[in-house]
Write a protein that holds these residues in place. Structure first.
Motif, PDB file in Angstrom:
ATOM      1  N   GLN A  72     -14.100  60.153 -16.500  1.00  0.00           N
ATOM      2  CA  GLN A  72     -13.981  60.779 -15.175  1.00  0.00           C
ATOM      3  C   GLN A  72     -15.167  60.378 -14.293  1.00  0.00           C
ATOM      4  O   GLN A  72     -15.004  60.060 -13.109  1.00  0.00           O
ATOM      5  CB  GLN A  72     -13.894  62.300 -15.303  1.00  0.00           C
ATOM      6  CG  GLN A  72     -12.581  62.782 -15.865  1.00  0.00           C
ATOM      7  CD  GLN A  72     -12.588  64.285 -16.156  1.00  0.00           C
ATOM      8  OE1 GLN A  72     -13.541  64.975 -15.859  1.00  0.00           O
ATOM      9  NE2 GLN A  72     -11.506  64.771 -16.753  1.00  0.00           N
ATOM     10  N   GLU A  73     -16.358  60.395 -14.865  1.00  0.00           N
ATOM     11  CA  GLU A  73     -17.556  60.004 -14.117  1.00  0.00           C
ATOM     12  C   GLU A  73     -17.476  58.527 -13.711  1.00  0.00           C
ATOM     13  O   GLU A  73     -17.816  58.164 -12.578  1.00  0.00           O
ATOM     14  CB  GLU A  73     -18.796  60.249 -14.973  1.00  0.00           C
ATOM     15  CG  GLU A  73     -20.091  60.009 -14.251  1.00  0.00           C
ATOM     16  CD  GLU A  73     -21.302  60.387 -15.098  1.00  0.00           C
ATOM     17  OE1 GLU A  73     -22.371  59.804 -14.821  1.00  0.00           O
ATOM     18  OE2 GLU A  73     -21.205  61.234 -15.999  1.00  0.00           O
ATOM     19  N   LEU A  74     -17.010  57.697 -14.626  1.00  0.00           N
ATOM     20  CA  LEU A  74     -16.860  56.278 -14.328  1.00  0.00           C
ATOM     21  C   LEU A  74     -15.869  56.045 -13.191  1.00  0.00           C
ATOM     22  O   LEU A  74     -16.123  55.252 -12.275  1.00  0.00           O
ATOM     23  CB  LEU A  74     -16.402  55.527 -15.584  1.00  0.00           C
ATOM     24  CG  LEU A  74     -16.259  54.022 -15.468  1.00  0.00           C
ATOM     25  CD1 LEU A  74     -17.592  53.360 -15.162  1.00  0.00           C
ATOM     26  CD2 LEU A  74     -15.684  53.477 -16.771  1.00  0.00           C
ATOM     27  N   GLU A  75     -14.757  56.757 -13.223  1.00  0.00           N
ATOM     28  CA  GLU A  75     -13.753  56.623 -12.166  1.00  0.00           C
ATOM     29  C   GLU A  75     -14.314  57.074 -10.816  1.00  0.00           C
ATOM     30  O   GLU A  75     -14.102  56.421  -9.797  1.00  0.00           O
ATOM     31  CB  GLU A  75     -12.490  57.415 -12.513  1.00  0.00           C
ATOM     32  CG  GLU A  75     -11.403  57.341 -11.472  1.00  0.00           C
ATOM     33  CD  GLU A  75     -10.922  55.923 -11.167  1.00  0.00           C
ATOM     34  OE1 GLU A  75     -10.386  55.727 -10.061  1.00  0.00           O
ATOM     35  OE2 GLU A  75     -11.076  55.026 -12.004  1.00  0.00           O
ATOM     36  N   THR A  76     -15.062  58.158 -10.815  1.00  0.00           N
ATOM     37  CA  THR A  76     -15.686  58.629  -9.577  1.00  0.00           C
ATOM     38  C   THR A  76     -16.657  57.578  -9.038  1.00  0.00           C
ATOM     39  O   THR A  76     -16.653  57.266  -7.845  1.00  0.00           O
ATOM     40  CB  THR A  76     -16.428  59.959  -9.811  1.00  0.00           C
ATOM     41  OG1 THR A  76     -15.485  60.935 -10.243  1.00  0.00           O
ATOM     42  CG2 THR A  76     -17.134  60.443  -8.557  1.00  0.00           C
ATOM     43  N   GLU A  77     -17.470  57.038  -9.911  1.00  0.00           N
ATOM     44  CA  GLU A  77     -18.434  56.018  -9.490  1.00  0.00           C
ATOM     45  C   GLU A  77     -17.721  54.751  -9.023  1.00  0.00           C
ATOM     46  O   GLU A  77     -18.145  54.112  -8.068  1.00  0.00           O
ATOM     47  CB  GLU A  77     -19.408  55.686 -10.625  1.00  0.00           C
ATOM     48  CG  GLU A  77     -20.389  56.791 -10.922  1.00  0.00           C
ATOM     49  CD  GLU A  77     -21.276  57.143  -9.739  1.00  0.00           C
ATOM     50  OE1 GLU A  77     -21.752  56.230  -9.039  1.00  0.00           O
ATOM     51  OE2 GLU A  77     -21.482  58.341  -9.502  1.00  0.00           O
ATOM     52  N   ARG A  78     -16.640  54.388  -9.689  1.00  0.00           N
ATOM     53  CA  ARG A  78     -15.891  53.202  -9.294  1.00  0.00           C
ATOM     54  C   ARG A  78     -15.365  53.348  -7.873  1.00  0.00           C
ATOM     55  O   ARG A  78     -15.419  52.425  -7.068  1.00  0.00           O
ATOM     56  CB  ARG A  78     -14.725  52.947 -10.255  1.00  0.00           C
ATOM     57  CG  ARG A  78     -13.967  51.651  -9.974  1.00  0.00           C
ATOM     58  CD  ARG A  78     -12.690  51.560 -10.786  1.00  0.00           C
ATOM     59  NE  ARG A  78     -11.700  52.544 -10.395  1.00  0.00           N
ATOM     60  CZ  ARG A  78     -10.910  52.441  -9.306  1.00  0.00           C
ATOM     61  NH1 ARG A  78     -11.019  51.421  -8.492  1.00  0.00           N
ATOM     62  NH2 ARG A  78     -10.025  53.378  -9.032  1.00  0.00           N
ATOM     63  N   GLN A  79     -14.883  54.534  -7.553  1.00  0.00           N
ATOM     64  CA  GLN A  79     -14.346  54.776  -6.214  1.00  0.00           C
ATOM     65  C   GLN A  79     -15.431  54.740  -5.143  1.00  0.00           C
ATOM     66  O   GLN A  79     -15.169  54.383  -3.999  1.00  0.00           O
ATOM     67  CB  GLN A  79     -13.610  56.115  -6.175  1.00  0.00           C
ATOM     68  CG  GLN A  79     -12.330  56.098  -6.983  1.00  0.00           C
ATOM     69  CD  GLN A  79     -11.688  57.468  -7.073  1.00  0.00           C
ATOM     70  OE1 GLN A  79     -12.143  58.418  -6.455  1.00  0.00           O
ATOM     71  NE2 GLN A  79     -10.627  57.577  -7.862  1.00  0.00           N
ATOM     72  N   ASN A  80     -16.651  55.098  -5.510  1.00  0.00           N
ATOM     73  CA  ASN A  80     -17.753  55.147  -4.552  1.00  0.00           C
ATOM     74  C   ASN A  80     -18.615  53.884  -4.546  1.00  0.00           C
ATOM     75  O   ASN A  80     -19.537  53.773  -3.749  1.00  0.00           O
ATOM     76  CB  ASN A  80     -18.658  56.346  -4.849  1.00  0.00           C
ATOM     77  CG  ASN A  80     -17.930  57.659  -4.663  1.00  0.00           C
ATOM     78  OD1 ASN A  80     -17.070  57.773  -3.798  1.00  0.00           O
ATOM     79  ND2 ASN A  80     -18.266  58.631  -5.482  1.00  0.00           N
TER      80      ASN A  80
END
Length: 139
Positions: A72-80
């Motif tokens: 989940q953290e990786l996906e959030t960072e990927r989006q940002n």
């Protein structure tokens, strides 16, 4: 990949054994250390780096909640993520890598420089010192 016991023993006998000692690996029996199935790569892997810096024991199946949280953290960072805003390396982080270089094995292992009190000075920016340290360390 199964750790090479001879190389592991060599690192344990060095002054830098604290960088590589694996409580997890040391706790394995000789039978477990020789079972290649204990060291297979998997698509998803999680390690307890504090106890297992050589990443010998994948604990992803034992801690699915941590794996999910990290994804989940990786996906959030990927989006940002915006590559145009990348940061140059800090001199202090490069110095940490220089000082972790092992001349006997011509090996440098990535390590967390932020956890070592010697490298907590974010204001350090003396690149000449870093490069001279690299030269001195290798000679």
């Amino acid at each position: 990949i199964k750790p090479n016991q001879k190389i592991y023993d060599m690192f344990m006998a060095s002054k830098k054994d604290f960088l590589y000692r694996s409580i997890t690996y040391d706790a394995l029996s000789e039978v477990e250390k020789n079972d290649v199935h204990n060291f297979l790569y998997d698509e998803i892997m999680l390690f307890n780096i504090d106890d297992d810096p050589i990443e010998s024991a994948n604990i992803a199946l034992q801690f699915p909640e941590i794996v999910d949280s990290l994804f989940q953290e990786l996906e959030t960072e990927r989006q940002n993520y915006d590559a145009r805003n990348r940061q140059d390396p800090l001199a202090i982080s490069v110095l940490a890598q220089v000082e972790s270089y092992d001349c006997e094995t011509s090996t440098n292992f990535q390590q967390s420089w932020g956890d070592d009190p010697r490298y907590l000075n974010d204001e350090f920016n003396d690149w000449n010192f870093v490069w001279q340290s690299a030269i001195d360390h290798i000679q």
